[in-house]
Design a protein around this motif. Structure first.
Motif, short mmCIF file in Angstrom:
data_model
loop_
_atom_site.label_atom_id
_atom_site.label_comp_id
_atom_site.label_asym_id
_atom_site.label_seq_id
_atom_site.Cartn_x
_atom_site.Cartn_y
_atom_site.Cartn_z
N GLN A 3 0.85 -1.18 0.00
CA GLN A 3 0.00 0.00 0.00
C GLN A 3 0.88 1.23 0.00
OE1 GLN A 3 -2.88 -0.17 3.16
NE2 GLN A 3 -4.22 -1.54 2.00
N LEU A 4 0.57 2.15 -0.89
CA LEU A 4 1.33 3.38 -1.03
C LEU A 4 0.37 4.55 -0.81
CD1 LEU A 4 3.14 2.37 -4.34
CD2 LEU A 4 4.11 2.27 -2.04
N VAL A 5 0.73 5.43 0.10
CA VAL A 5 -0.14 6.55 0.46
C VAL A 5 0.59 7.85 0.21
CG1 VAL A 5 -1.52 7.63 2.25
CG2 VAL A 5 -1.32 5.13 2.17
N ALA A 23 4.24 7.10 1.58
CA ALA A 23 4.54 6.15 2.65
C ALA A 23 4.16 4.75 2.19
CB ALA A 23 3.77 6.53 3.91
N ALA A 24 5.12 3.83 2.26
CA ALA A 24 4.87 2.45 1.88
C ALA A 24 4.59 1.63 3.13
CB ALA A 24 6.08 1.88 1.15
N THR A 25 3.60 0.75 3.04
CA THR A 25 3.21 -0.02 4.23
C THR A 25 3.99 -1.30 4.38
OG1 THR A 25 1.45 -1.10 2.99
CG2 THR A 25 0.88 0.90 4.20
N THR A 78 9.71 5.74 3.10
CA THR A 78 9.05 6.89 2.50
C THR A 78 9.81 7.38 1.28
OG1 THR A 78 8.21 7.56 4.67
CG2 THR A 78 8.15 9.20 2.93
N LEU A 79 9.05 7.72 0.26
CA LEU A 79 9.59 8.29 -0.97
C LEU A 79 9.15 9.74 -1.06
CD1 LEU A 79 11.05 7.44 -3.72
CD2 LEU A 79 8.73 7.30 -4.64
N TYR A 80 10.03 10.60 -1.55
CA TYR A 80 9.73 12.01 -1.64
C TYR A 80 9.92 12.53 -3.06
CZ TYR A 80 10.36 11.75 3.42
OH TYR A 80 10.26 11.42 4.76
#
Length: 128
Positions: A3-5, A23-25, A78-80
């Motif tokens: 899940q990616l939010v 944010a990756a779960t 987390t990716l930015y």
């Protein structure tokens, strides 16, 4: 399942900045090809920036080079995407994407062809 939010989108004036987060779960160490795509109304989804985390290689669409920076925080999964000097043509729904690949070349291919990824739900960026 992954899940990616995404978060951080919004309305900004031309020349302004935004910093998107994803944010990756799951442990993003297993997702070594992560990036950002965008889709404007009436247009196809296109790659914005991608990172092959195994070696830190990054690739950018020509339209955003020098303005956008992709980065990853493994500790926080987390990716930015730091977006500076935004233009009206940057207006779109921005999606976070993640995949597991065996090589950086395959990551780049997936980026340019908009191949299958796990996708987030998107965050809207409007530059006006």
């Amino acid at each position: 399942d992954v899940q990616l939010v995404e978060s951080g989108g919004g309305l900004v004036q031309p020349g302004g900045s935004l910093n998107l987060s994803c944010a990756a779960t799951v442990n993003s160490n297993n997702l070594n090809c992560m990036g950002w795509f965008r889709q404007a109304p009436g247009k196809e989804r296109e790659g914005v920036a991608i990172i092959y985390t195994g070696v830190g290689d990054t690739y950018y669409a020509d339209s955003v080079k020098g303005r956008f920076t992709i980065a990853q925080d493994n500790a926080e999964n987390t990716l930015y995407l730091q977006m500076n000097n935004l233009k009206p043509e940057d207006t779109a729904l921005y999606y976070c994407a993640a995949a597991s690949v065996t090589t950086g070349a395959f990551c780049y291919w997936k980026f340019v062809t908009v191949d299958y990824f796990d996708w987030g739900q998107g965050t809207q960026v409007t530059v006006s």
